[in-house]
Scaffold this active site. Structure first.
Site, PDB file in Angstrom:
ATOM      1  N   SER A  13       9.007   7.766  16.589  1.00 13.69           N
ATOM      2  CA  SER A  13      10.013   7.329  15.616  1.00 13.69           C
ATOM      3  C   SER A  13       9.902   8.134  14.321  1.00 13.69           C
ATOM      4  O   SER A  13      10.820   8.117  13.503  1.00 13.69           O
ATOM      5  CB  SER A  13       9.783   5.850  15.289  1.00 13.69           C
ATOM      6  OG  SER A  13       8.454   5.689  14.818  1.00 13.69           O
ATOM      7  N   TYR A  44      10.062   1.574  15.050  1.00 18.98           N
ATOM      8  CA  TYR A  44      10.098   0.981  16.385  1.00 18.98           C
ATOM      9  C   TYR A  44       9.307  -0.325  16.453  1.00 18.98           C
ATOM     10  O   TYR A  44       9.562  -1.161  17.309  1.00 18.98           O
ATOM     11  CB  TYR A  44       9.495   1.950  17.416  1.00 18.98           C
ATOM     12  CG  TYR A  44      10.340   3.150  17.756  1.00 18.98           C
ATOM     13  CD1 TYR A  44      11.682   3.231  17.389  1.00 18.98           C
ATOM     14  CD2 TYR A  44       9.786   4.203  18.474  1.00 18.98           C
ATOM     15  CE1 TYR A  44      12.443   4.339  17.727  1.00 18.98           C
ATOM     16  CE2 TYR A  44      10.546   5.312  18.819  1.00 18.98           C
ATOM     17  CZ  TYR A  44      11.865   5.376  18.442  1.00 18.98           C
ATOM     18  OH  TYR A  44      12.616   6.480  18.790  1.00 18.98           O
ATOM     19  N   GLY A  45       8.299  -0.447  15.576  1.00 17.74           N
ATOM     20  CA  GLY A  45       7.406  -1.618  15.614  1.00 17.74           C
ATOM     21  C   GLY A  45       8.117  -2.936  15.380  1.00 17.74           C
ATOM     22  O   GLY A  45       7.559  -4.004  15.629  1.00 17.74           O
ATOM     23  N   CYS A  76       3.858   7.248  20.758  1.00 15.40           N
ATOM     24  CA  CYS A  76       4.089   6.035  19.994  1.00 15.40           C
ATOM     25  C   CYS A  76       3.559   4.843  20.783  1.00 15.40           C
ATOM     26  O   CYS A  76       4.005   4.601  21.914  1.00 15.40           O
ATOM     27  CB  CYS A  76       5.595   5.885  19.755  1.00 15.40           C
ATOM     28  SG  CYS A  76       6.024   4.373  18.893  1.00 15.40           S
ATOM     29  N   CYS A 190      -1.543   2.962  16.157  1.00 14.93           N
ATOM     30  CA  CYS A 190      -0.197   3.435  15.815  1.00 14.93           C
ATOM     31  C   CYS A 190      -0.402   4.900  15.481  1.00 14.93           C
ATOM     32  O   CYS A 190      -1.351   5.244  14.743  1.00 14.93           O
ATOM     33  CB  CYS A 190       0.344   2.678  14.601  1.00 14.93           C
ATOM     34  SG  CYS A 190       1.796   3.450  13.861  1.00 14.93           S
TER      35      CYS A 190
HETATM   36  N1  DGL Z   1       4.129   5.609  15.530  1.00 12.83           N
HETATM   37  C1  DGL Z   1       4.505   4.320  16.051  1.00 12.83           C
HETATM   38  C2  DGL Z   1       3.367   3.756  16.905  1.00 12.83           C
HETATM   39  O1  DGL Z   1       2.512   4.481  17.404  1.00 12.83           O
HETATM   40  C3  DGL Z   1       4.866   3.248  15.054  1.00 12.83           C
HETATM   41  C4  DGL Z   1       5.857   3.464  13.989  1.00 12.83           C
HETATM   42  C5  DGL Z   1       7.085   2.576  14.092  1.00 12.83           C
HETATM   43  O2  DGL Z   1       7.010   1.366  13.852  1.00 12.83           O
HETATM   44  O3  DGL Z   1       8.116   3.151  14.437  1.00 12.83           O
HETATM   45  O4  DGL Z   1       3.323   2.587  17.151  1.00 12.83           O
END
Ligand code: DGL
Length: 267
Positions: A13, A44-45, A76, A190
């Site tokens: 994301s 995305y979370g 992600c 994350c």
């Molecule tokens: N980089 C995403 C992950 O590994 C999280 C960021 C988001 O919430 O989009 O969970």
């Protein structure tokens, strides 16, 4: 592009794709790396699982169609813990997912008390609960889902804003758990979080911080090793969404050896 080397699409994301991509690049510099940052879909979370699955499948299929990678990494945790099976069904190339490093953390911990720091989505996924059951049954897992940290890291990369007080608040949340003083290992679940591991570690003295980056680079190596060859290939960032590129952002990417930043449309 080094046309004889394989091309790997590293998708997230946002800047989480950088933490995974830098591990892949340092292990396999001859691979052409495309870092896709879906800044239009961030964060995305917070997405509902079904909607996230639909969004990622549509977006990634369009990207794969345009960029023709040999392999993709879903960089992600929030996405991989929800959409991997659906995405693999739709694509004919190998898809490497990034999920919380619970298994290595449980192996590494001496005290049997490990922390899990992730987005709220990753913390509540059945996939994550299953990882804990399968690999950390004898451990106490202190889980903290935080919705502010990934957006703060985006701001750091796009505008240079620091968020020290947030790191301290997160450490305080862990400290409320009665066994926090025994916690010796913390999983950064994350892909944004390894980008600030140095700053975070000041708030968790004596705690080993671990993430999945190196294991992912090894997996990519296993899958592509016979084709990787030597030398350096191109690294390119593909930005989805209309956020203007700031100078701070370009400099951050340049520091990772990513010279080309382009906007890409997937609709
Ligand atoms: N980089 C995403 C992950 O590994 C999280 C960021 C988001 O919430 O989009 O969970």
């Amino acid at each position: 592009m080094n046309n004889s080397a394989p091309r790997v699409l590293v998708f997230d994301s946002g800047v989480g794709s950088l933490s995974i991509g830098r591990e892949i690049h340092s292990r396999l510099p001859a691979l052409n790396l495309l870092y896709a940052l879906d800044s239009a879909g961030f964060p995305y979370g917070e997405w509902d699982e079904n909607k996230l699955t639909e969004h990622i499948c549509t977006t990634v299929m369009a990207l794969v169609e345009q960029t023709k990678p040999d392999l993709m990494v879903l960089a992600c945790n929030s996405a991989s813990t929800a959409v991997l099976p659906a995405l693999r069904q739709k694509l004919s190339i190998p898809v490497v997912g990034v999920v919380p490093a619970i298994k290595p953390a449980a192996k590494l911990s001496r005290s049997g008390v490990i922390g899990l720091l992730a987005t709220p989505g990753t913390v509540r996924r059945p996939y994550t609960a299953q990882l804990i059951t399968d690999f950390a049954q004898n451990c106490t897992v202190i889980s903290v889902g935080n919705a502010e940290l990934a957006p703060a890291i985006e701001r750091l990369y796009w505008s240079g804003d620091q968020a020290e007080s947030l790191y301290a608040r997160i450490a305080d949340t862990f400290a409320q758990h009665p066994r926090c003083n025994e916690m010796d290992t913390l999983v950064l679940a994350c892909t944004h979080f390894p980008l600030i591991a140095g700053e975070l570690s000041k708030h968790f003295p004596g705690v080993h911080l671990i993430d999945s980056g190196e294991a992912i680079a090894r997996r990519v190596e296993q899958l592509l090793a016979p084709q990787t060859g030597g030398g350096h290939a191109e690294q390119r960032a593909l930005i989805i969404g209309d956020r203007p590129f700031s100078e701070t952002f370009r400099q951050r990417l340049q520091a990772l050896g990513i010279e080309h930043v382009v906007r890409i449309s997937v609709r």
